[in-house]
Design a protein around this motif. Structure first.
Motif, mmCIF file in Angstrom:
data_model
loop_
_atom_site.group_PDB
_atom_site.id
_atom_site.type_symbol
_atom_site.label_atom_id
_atom_site.label_comp_id
_atom_site.label_asym_id
_atom_site.label_seq_id
_atom_site.Cartn_x
_atom_site.Cartn_y
_atom_site.Cartn_z
ATOM 1 N N LEU A 20 1.034 -1.164 0.065
ATOM 2 C CA LEU A 20 -0.080 0.162 -0.102
ATOM 3 C C LEU A 20 1.045 1.175 -0.087
ATOM 4 C CD1 LEU A 20 -2.541 1.615 0.224
ATOM 5 C CD2 LEU A 20 -2.732 1.233 2.684
ATOM 6 N N ALA B 269 1.042 4.053 -2.833
ATOM 7 C CA ALA B 269 0.891 5.308 -2.730
ATOM 8 C C ALA B 269 1.824 6.338 -3.304
ATOM 9 C CB ALA B 269 0.624 5.606 -0.996
ATOM 10 N N LEU C 30 -9.446 -0.197 -4.168
ATOM 11 C CA LEU C 30 -8.539 0.573 -3.286
ATOM 12 C C LEU C 30 -7.551 0.746 -4.407
ATOM 13 C CD1 LEU C 30 -7.124 -0.109 0.055
ATOM 14 C CD2 LEU C 30 -5.662 0.522 -1.639
ATOM 15 N N LEU D 49 -6.313 4.392 -6.029
ATOM 16 C CA LEU D 49 -4.778 5.025 -5.676
ATOM 17 C C LEU D 49 -4.569 5.233 -6.935
ATOM 18 C CD1 LEU D 49 -3.246 2.643 -2.985
ATOM 19 C CD2 LEU D 49 -3.878 4.903 -2.837
ATOM 20 N N GLU E 108 -9.095 9.505 -2.709
ATOM 21 C CA GLU E 108 -8.982 8.634 -1.528
ATOM 22 C C GLU E 108 -9.867 7.438 -1.543
ATOM 23 O OE1 GLU E 108 -9.190 9.917 3.010
ATOM 24 O OE2 GLU E 108 -8.984 11.436 1.679
ATOM 25 N N PHE F 47 -11.484 2.889 2.930
ATOM 26 C CA PHE F 47 -10.849 1.679 3.697
ATOM 27 C C PHE F 47 -11.553 0.973 4.207
ATOM 28 C CE2 PHE F 47 -7.555 4.702 2.701
ATOM 29 C CZ PHE F 47 -6.442 4.156 2.003
ATOM 30 N N GLU G 183 -4.775 0.014 7.022
ATOM 31 C CA GLU G 183 -4.500 0.633 5.702
ATOM 32 C C GLU G 183 -4.837 2.151 5.527
ATOM 33 O OE1 GLU G 183 -7.038 -2.029 3.200
ATOM 34 O OE2 GLU G 183 -5.922 -3.676 3.513
ATOM 35 N N TYR H 2 -2.142 5.041 4.732
ATOM 36 C CA TYR H 2 -2.414 6.075 3.543
ATOM 37 C C TYR H 2 -2.310 7.496 3.825
ATOM 38 C CZ TYR H 2 -5.006 8.432 -0.013
ATOM 39 O OH TYR H 2 -5.385 9.446 -1.001
ATOM 40 N N ARG H 3 -3.040 7.497 5.298
ATOM 41 C CA ARG H 3 -3.082 9.058 5.634
ATOM 42 C C ARG H 3 -1.608 9.550 5.835
ATOM 43 N NH1 ARG H 3 -6.298 7.875 10.362
ATOM 44 N NH2 ARG H 3 -5.471 9.710 11.230
ATOM 45 N N ARG I 184 0.096 10.292 2.654
ATOM 46 C CA ARG I 184 -0.476 11.430 1.992
ATOM 47 C C ARG I 184 0.220 12.717 2.636
ATOM 48 N NH1 ARG I 184 -3.060 11.725 -3.269
ATOM 49 N NH2 ARG I 184 -2.516 13.801 -2.491
#
Length: 187
Positions: free
Chosen positions: A71, A75, A102, A106, A111, A114, A119, A123-124, A127
């Protein structure tokens, strides 16, 4: 699978002993191929040596499950719009258990919705780091609580390493030789 790039092709008769040594080390390691940035890095054997060792750790030995590592890689590939990085890692991410929706979100720069807290947090963090070049106190504490401090250090290492990979692939226009369309529109 054939790899294309704008680099001068290396043939056995044109390679230095150091280049041949690095190629042998990469091919005999867990990767078993020169996929991705190694095609470029082998032009600088010392960089290739160090980068491939860091990459092996980031890819195979962190505290994070493969699903979360992939992931973070996707990203990064999405942020940098790195064609080859995406081509290489999207199938691995699927096999590691990331949902197809997902992965597609991406790729499209949306966004994702989730289903799992871990996960969403990866991601947060990715980002926020890419968008602001920092991670705020609240998100940092949340990540340390969920993963532990060492795993957060390793996650940042994965993001940094794969940003290097993405930049390398983008500058040298490394592509997998495939009939499939590129995942991102070229600028």
């Amino acid at each position: 699978m054939s790899i294309q790039s704008r680099l001068t092709p290396l043939t056995p008769e044109r390679m230095s002993a150091d280049q041949q040594r690095v190629i042998e080390a990469i091919l005999s390691g867990p990767r078993g191929n020169l996929d991705g940035p190694f095609l470029a890095w082998v032009h600088s054997p010392q960089l290739a040596d160090h980068a491939q060792q860091l990459g092996a750790f980031c890819r195979y030995s962190t505290r994070l499950p493969l699903r979360l590592t992939e992931l973070a890689i996707l990203a990064t590939a999405s942020w940098w719009q790195s064609q080859a990085e995406w081509q290489i890692h999207a199938p691995i991410a699927r096999e590691a258990g990331l949902a197809e929706s997902l992965i597609e979100d991406l790729r499209l720069g949306r966004e994702p919705d989730f289903e799992s807290e871990d996960e969403a947090l990866v991601y947060r963090l990715a980002r926020e780091l890419y968008d602001t070049r920092r991670v705020g106190d609240s998100l940092y504490r949340e990540a340390v609580e969920l993963f532990d401090e060492a795993a957060v250090v390793e996650l940042v290492g994965v993001l940094g390493y794969y940003a290097l990979v993405a930049m390398t692939l983008n500058v040298f226009e490394v592509r997998r030789d495939t009939d499939a369309p590129l995942p991102f529109v070229e600028p």
